[in-house]
Structure formats: structure tokens, C-alpha cells
Design a protein around this motif. Sequence first.
Motif, mmCIF file in Angstrom:
data_model
loop_
_atom_site.group_PDB
_atom_site.id
_atom_site.type_symbol
_atom_site.label_atom_id
_atom_site.label_comp_id
_atom_site.label_asym_id
_atom_site.label_seq_id
_atom_site.Cartn_x
_atom_site.Cartn_y
_atom_site.Cartn_z
ATOM 1 N N GLU A 60 90.525 -38.876 -64.886
ATOM 2 C CA GLU A 60 90.070 -40.190 -65.344
ATOM 3 C C GLU A 60 90.301 -41.254 -64.282
ATOM 4 O O GLU A 60 89.485 -42.150 -64.115
ATOM 5 C CB GLU A 60 90.771 -40.574 -66.636
ATOM 6 C CG GLU A 60 90.318 -39.772 -67.825
ATOM 7 C CD GLU A 60 91.077 -40.131 -69.094
ATOM 8 O OE1 GLU A 60 91.713 -41.199 -69.125
ATOM 9 O OE2 GLU A 60 91.017 -39.344 -70.044
ATOM 10 N N ALA A 61 91.398 -41.153 -63.563
ATOM 11 C CA ALA A 61 91.714 -42.142 -62.539
ATOM 12 C C ALA A 61 90.841 -41.973 -61.297
ATOM 13 O O ALA A 61 90.598 -42.932 -60.574
ATOM 14 C CB ALA A 61 93.189 -42.034 -62.152
ATOM 15 N N ASN A 62 90.367 -40.762 -61.045
ATOM 16 C CA ASN A 62 89.615 -40.492 -59.822
ATOM 17 C C ASN A 62 88.103 -40.453 -60.010
ATOM 18 O O ASN A 62 87.383 -40.245 -59.042
ATOM 19 C CB ASN A 62 90.080 -39.161 -59.209
ATOM 20 C CG ASN A 62 91.475 -39.258 -58.662
ATOM 21 O OD1 ASN A 62 91.881 -40.301 -58.184
ATOM 22 N ND2 ASN A 62 92.215 -38.180 -58.756
ATOM 23 N N TRP A 63 87.602 -40.645 -61.220
ATOM 24 C CA TRP A 63 86.157 -40.511 -61.425
ATOM 25 C C TRP A 63 85.347 -41.483 -60.572
ATOM 26 O O TRP A 63 84.261 -41.116 -60.112
ATOM 27 C CB TRP A 63 85.775 -40.597 -62.903
ATOM 28 C CG TRP A 63 85.749 -41.975 -63.480
ATOM 29 C CD1 TRP A 63 86.722 -42.588 -64.186
ATOM 30 C CD2 TRP A 63 84.679 -42.919 -63.385
ATOM 31 N NE1 TRP A 63 86.352 -43.851 -64.524
ATOM 32 C CE2 TRP A 63 85.091 -44.086 -64.048
ATOM 33 C CE3 TRP A 63 83.418 -42.889 -62.792
ATOM 34 C CZ2 TRP A 63 84.291 -45.211 -64.143
ATOM 35 C CZ3 TRP A 63 82.615 -44.017 -62.893
ATOM 36 C CH2 TRP A 63 83.053 -45.155 -63.569
ATOM 37 N N PRO A 64 85.816 -42.718 -60.296
ATOM 38 C CA PRO A 64 84.996 -43.571 -59.415
ATOM 39 C C PRO A 64 84.834 -42.987 -58.012
ATOM 40 O O PRO A 64 83.777 -43.141 -57.389
ATOM 41 C CB PRO A 64 85.769 -44.891 -59.367
ATOM 42 C CG PRO A 64 86.599 -44.893 -60.606
ATOM 43 C CD PRO A 64 86.958 -43.458 -60.845
ATOM 44 N N TYR A 65 85.855 -42.291 -57.529
ATOM 45 C CA TYR A 65 85.764 -41.695 -56.197
ATOM 46 C C TYR A 65 84.892 -40.445 -56.208
ATOM 47 O O TYR A 65 84.182 -40.169 -55.239
ATOM 48 C CB TYR A 65 87.163 -41.402 -55.646
ATOM 49 C CG TYR A 65 87.924 -42.686 -55.411
ATOM 50 C CD1 TYR A 65 87.659 -43.462 -54.291
ATOM 51 C CD2 TYR A 65 88.856 -43.141 -56.330
ATOM 52 C CE1 TYR A 65 88.312 -44.656 -54.086
ATOM 53 C CE2 TYR A 65 89.522 -44.339 -56.128
ATOM 54 C CZ TYR A 65 89.244 -45.092 -55.007
ATOM 55 O OH TYR A 65 89.886 -46.280 -54.811
ATOM 56 N N ILE A 66 84.937 -39.716 -57.305
ATOM 57 C CA ILE A 66 84.040 -38.571 -57.450
ATOM 58 C C ILE A 66 82.594 -39.066 -57.488
ATOM 59 O O ILE A 66 81.705 -38.501 -56.848
ATOM 60 C CB ILE A 66 84.397 -37.754 -58.708
ATOM 61 C CG1 ILE A 66 85.790 -37.139 -58.533
ATOM 62 C CG2 ILE A 66 83.345 -36.687 -58.991
ATOM 63 C CD1 ILE A 66 86.372 -36.556 -59.798
#
Length: 100
Positions: free
Chosen positions: A5-11
Motif C-alpha cells: 500500500e505504501a509503495n503503490w505510487p512508485y509501482i
Amino acid sequence: MMMLEANWPYIAAFGGGVGLGLFYFGGLWLTVKKIPRSSNPKQLLVWSAVGRLAPTLLALFFAVRIDPGFFVVMLPGFFAVRHVMTRRVAHISREQTDAA
């Protein structure tokens, strides 16, 4: 689950880099294929470069403005497409040369 959830913008930024790569290098491939049939190949190359570079650089600029990390994550996606397309085009060219 919390880490995803914390990394979805980077994905998503990596996916955006892949999309930009497809747009830029796919457009380049289409341009190269049209050169032999073009009545003005220089003009085709110039307008193709402008039409590919302007949106690509604009997208990268906004990525840096939003979060520099997005830019850092987009670049590997962008260049991964370049790597794959280069290999694919070389393979297609080799097949056409062998068939001739």
C-alpha cells in the motif's frame, strides 16, 4: 500488505515509465518504418522527434515536480522498454535478412 500500500505510487510510476517508453520508442519505430515512403523524410524525422520528445519530457518534468523518486523509478521502466524493443527489432531485422 501494508508495504504494498505504501509503495503503490512508485509501482505506478514504474508503469508510467514503461508507458512513456512504449510511446517514445514505439513512435520512433513507426517513424523509421515510414521513412522509405515519405516524400520529405527530414520533415518527418523532425516532427516525429518533437511529437515524441515534448510529451515525454513534460511527463518526466511533472514526475520530478511531484516527487523526485517518481522520476528515479520511471527511468528504469522507460529504458527497459528500450532494451526490449531494441532486441525485438534486431530479431525482426535478422529474420527479414535471412528470408531475403
